[in-house]
Design a protein around this motif. Structure first.
Motif, PDB file in Angstrom:
ATOM      1  N   UNK A   1       3.113  -9.244 -11.653  1.00  0.00           N
ATOM      2  CA  UNK A   1       4.259  -9.658 -10.838  1.00  0.00           C
ATOM      3  C   UNK A   1       4.262  -8.940  -9.499  1.00  0.00           C
ATOM      4  N   UNK A   2       3.695  -7.729  -9.457  1.00  0.00           N
ATOM      5  CA  UNK A   2       3.600  -6.973  -8.202  1.00  0.00           C
ATOM      6  C   UNK A   2       2.342  -6.115  -8.262  1.00  0.00           C
ATOM      7  N   UNK A   3       1.694  -5.960  -7.104  1.00  0.00           N
ATOM      8  CA  UNK A   3       0.457  -5.176  -7.066  1.00  0.00           C
ATOM      9  C   UNK A   3       0.592  -4.070  -6.014  1.00  0.00           C
ATOM     10  N   UNK A   4       0.186  -2.856  -6.379  1.00  0.00           N
ATOM     11  CA  UNK A   4       0.281  -1.723  -5.464  1.00  0.00           C
ATOM     12  C   UNK A   4      -1.083  -1.060  -5.319  1.00  0.00           C
ATOM     13  N   UNK A   5      -1.532  -0.940  -4.067  1.00  0.00           N
ATOM     14  CA  UNK A   5      -2.764  -0.199  -3.799  1.00  0.00           C
ATOM     15  C   UNK A   5      -2.370   1.244  -3.493  1.00  0.00           C
ATOM     16  N   UNK A   6      -2.959   2.161  -4.231  1.00  0.00           N
ATOM     17  CA  UNK A   6      -2.573   3.569  -4.065  1.00  0.00           C
ATOM     18  C   UNK A   6      -3.814   4.433  -3.833  1.00  0.00           C
ATOM     19  N   UNK A   7      -3.594   5.662  -3.416  1.00  0.00           N
ATOM     20  CA  UNK A   7      -4.704   6.604  -3.193  1.00  0.00           C
ATOM     21  C   UNK A   7      -5.146   7.190  -4.536  1.00  0.00           C
ATOM     22  N   UNK A   8      -6.381   7.700  -4.610  1.00  0.00           N
ATOM     23  CA  UNK A   8      -6.816   8.376  -5.841  1.00  0.00           C
ATOM     24  C   UNK A   8      -5.895   9.541  -6.212  1.00  0.00           C
ATOM     25  N   UNK A   9      -5.308  10.201  -5.202  1.00  0.00           N
ATOM     26  CA  UNK A   9      -4.395  11.323  -5.479  1.00  0.00           C
ATOM     27  C   UNK A   9      -3.150  10.837  -6.220  1.00  0.00           C
ATOM     28  N   UNK A  10      -2.613   9.717  -5.764  1.00  0.00           N
ATOM     29  CA  UNK A  10      -1.431   9.163  -6.430  1.00  0.00           C
ATOM     30  C   UNK A  10      -1.788   8.788  -7.873  1.00  0.00           C
TER      31      UNK A  10
ATOM     32  N   UNK B   1       6.855   5.982 -11.564  1.00  0.00           N
ATOM     33  CA  UNK B   1       5.699   5.889 -12.464  1.00  0.00           C
ATOM     34  C   UNK B   1       5.428   7.227 -13.146  1.00  0.00           C
ATOM     35  N   UNK B   2       5.557   8.283 -12.364  1.00  0.00           N
ATOM     36  CA  UNK B   2       5.371   9.624 -12.915  1.00  0.00           C
ATOM     37  C   UNK B   2       6.413   9.895 -14.014  1.00  0.00           C
ATOM     38  N   UNK B   3       7.652   9.468 -13.751  1.00  0.00           N
ATOM     39  CA  UNK B   3       8.735   9.730 -14.705  1.00  0.00           C
ATOM     40  C   UNK B   3       8.601   8.925 -16.001  1.00  0.00           C
ATOM     41  N   UNK B   4       7.760   7.894 -15.979  1.00  0.00           N
ATOM     42  CA  UNK B   4       7.542   7.128 -17.219  1.00  0.00           C
ATOM     43  C   UNK B   4       6.839   7.971 -18.292  1.00  0.00           C
ATOM     44  N   UNK B   5       6.366   9.165 -17.906  1.00  0.00           N
ATOM     45  CA  UNK B   5       5.784  10.051 -18.922  1.00  0.00           C
ATOM     46  C   UNK B   5       6.876  10.688 -19.783  1.00  0.00           C
ATOM     47  N   UNK B   6       8.145  10.545 -19.382  1.00  0.00           N
ATOM     48  CA  UNK B   6       9.241  11.087 -20.201  1.00  0.00           C
ATOM     49  C   UNK B   6       9.871   9.978 -21.034  1.00  0.00           C
ATOM     50  N   UNK B   7      10.228  10.327 -22.264  1.00  0.00           N
ATOM     51  CA  UNK B   7      10.839   9.361 -23.175  1.00  0.00           C
ATOM     52  C   UNK B   7      12.149   8.837 -22.594  1.00  0.00           C
TER      53      UNK B   7
ATOM     54  N   UNK C   1       0.843  -1.210   0.000  1.00  0.00           N
ATOM     55  CA  UNK C   1       0.000   0.000   0.000  1.00  0.00           C
ATOM     56  C   UNK C   1       0.867   1.245   0.000  1.00  0.00           C
ATOM     57  N   UNK C   2       0.559   2.163  -0.908  1.00  0.00           N
ATOM     58  CA  UNK C   2       1.334   3.407  -0.984  1.00  0.00           C
ATOM     59  C   UNK C   2       0.394   4.589  -0.811  1.00  0.00           C
ATOM     60  N   UNK C   3       0.797   5.531   0.022  1.00  0.00           N
ATOM     61  CA  UNK C   3      -0.090   6.673   0.288  1.00  0.00           C
ATOM     62  C   UNK C   3       0.579   8.013   0.003  1.00  0.00           C
ATOM     63  N   UNK C   4       1.898   7.988  -0.246  1.00  0.00           N
ATOM     64  CA  UNK C   4       2.599   9.259  -0.447  1.00  0.00           C
ATOM     65  C   UNK C   4       3.092   9.406  -1.883  1.00  0.00           C
ATOM     66  N   UNK C   5       2.916  10.598  -2.432  1.00  0.00           N
ATOM     67  CA  UNK C   5       3.418  10.815  -3.796  1.00  0.00           C
ATOM     68  C   UNK C   5       4.942  10.949  -3.791  1.00  0.00           C
ATOM     69  N   UNK C   6       5.539  10.932  -2.605  1.00  0.00           N
ATOM     70  CA  UNK C   6       6.992  11.014  -2.533  1.00  0.00           C
ATOM     71  C   UNK C   6       7.637   9.629  -2.494  1.00  0.00           C
ATOM     72  N   UNK C   7       6.822   8.609  -2.479  1.00  0.00           N
ATOM     73  CA  UNK C   7       7.343   7.241  -2.544  1.00  0.00           C
ATOM     74  C   UNK C   7       8.122   7.047  -3.855  1.00  0.00           C
TER      75      UNK C   7
END
Lengths: 255, 255
Positions: free
Chosen positions: A69-78, A15-21, A3-9
């Protein structure tokens, strides 16, 4: 399941950086956002490295866990943070970035779309989706076009990347390869002196090239084709949107 | 020429409000943003009620002043505020909103496009532009579609509103009118049981209907047409973008 709750994780940052080539190339991954794309990937047998969802969405679709292979539960904000979508569905997946520079299977057959410096991601994605619907075999994106696996292109492709072959490369070489195999390569030109698109009837193997939104195809490529096509316009409009032109041409040429 | 420097000026407030359908209806005006559209309006002989530009742009194009009833020099900030464009060209014009509910000239002739609850402004504008290029006579937008003169539709139409007839209205009535005149009306349906679009060859007068992005055409209209058409898809794609489908169909039907 983590479970992840912080956008600083660190995962969230990645995941955010995957928007860059750059980060996609570095990691060899890209992100699928929303149920349609995740289901298409599973259906296509594509490995889900990381399945990311809100608690609600993951609860409702436990059957997907077997594929991940891995599952992450995140907040709607993340979710909103990593997908950059106004109203994300609450599901995303990290999958392998296809090697767009691999050597294609020889001999090249079927209908192919080449994109010469098409810069709008929505146009690139829509043309890949339309190529899929028109029964094309593959799409080759030349240098200085929008990247095939950027978030907006992926959204517009609507899963068509799982149905046809996608390449990046030097279009000059691709054109030469087709012509060596005796397959016609059709350029497109906003020029009534070019050939009426209704007058060509290629066989099963050919390539069609669409050019940049403002400038059209490069002069260099225009002189390398077998023929250049024109869509006669009857009204006073000066041009068509490049994705609309591509749709008209692909459904005409690949009947 | 009047110089305006504050976004709190009443003119500036009014121009900004022209982005709402309500204020357009109330005033009978809409806004054209950028050189291409302003030039198209002048070329079409459309009255320019107010010409709005940055000092630079107005200086370079004094010939336009003769066509404008009033000229306003504004700051780049005001331009950005009223046009909602990332990089405005620095020129805009206020022109008459056409009466989309006027009675059309009878008998109805030529090729017409009807839009049934198409909601994305970019799709509506692109379809009008494509209808123009395909030599269509007019476009009728049914209720609950994007408004024809909203900023995004106007941007996507690229001036085609000056080349063809645009109407808003009850599509049930329009369909009945065409059929009474003996002209075929073609619906569109994502259904392989519908008629292959390549098998119809209408005369010069007909109508083609495109439906909502997600739901397609309403059942009511589908049963009111002469025939419903389908674009056979050869790949695994489930659908085509509505504007792409419209382009393929319009260039096929209006040869």
């Amino acid at each position: 399941m983590e479970e992840l709750t912080s956008i600083h994780n660190q995962h969230v940052k990645d995941w955010k950086k995957l928007s860059t080539k750059k980060f996609r190339k570095q990691t060899g991954y890209y992100l699928l956002d929303g149920w349609h794309l995740v289901n298409e990937a599973v259906h296509a047998g594509v490995a889900i490295h990381q399945l990311i969802g809100t608690a609600d969405q993951l609860d409702e679709h436990r059957e997907l866990f077997d594929d991940a292979k891995a599952v992450y539960a995140v907040t709607p904000e993340i979710m909103k943070h990593i997908t950059d979508t106004v109203t994300p569905q609450g599901i995303a997946a990290v999958v392998d970035l296809p090697d767009a520079h691999r050597v294609p299977t020889q001999p090249l057959t079927g209908a192919w779309l080449f994109l010469d410096r098409v810069q709008d991601p929505g146009n690139v994605g829509t043309m890949v989706r339309t190529a899929d619907a028109a029964g094309f075999t593959g799409v080759v994106v030349g240098h200085r076009s929008a990247d095939l696996f950027g978030p907006k292109v992926v959204r517009s492709m609507q899963g068509s990347q799982f149905h046809l072959q996608l390449f990046e490369g030097d279009l000059t070489k691709w054109i030469a390869d087709f012509k060596e195999n005796g397959a016609p390569v059709y350029g497109t030109q906003l020029n009534p002196q070019a050939k009426n698109f209704r007058d060509v009837h290629p066989g099963k193997t050919f390539a069609l090239i669409m050019g940049n939104e403002g400038q059209g195809m490069s002069q260099e490529l225009l002189t390398a084709t077998s023929d250049n096509l024109y869509i006669p316009m009857r009204g006073e409009a000066e041009s068509l949107n490049v994705a609309i032109s591509a749709g008209i041409l692909m459904f005409q040429l690949n009947q």
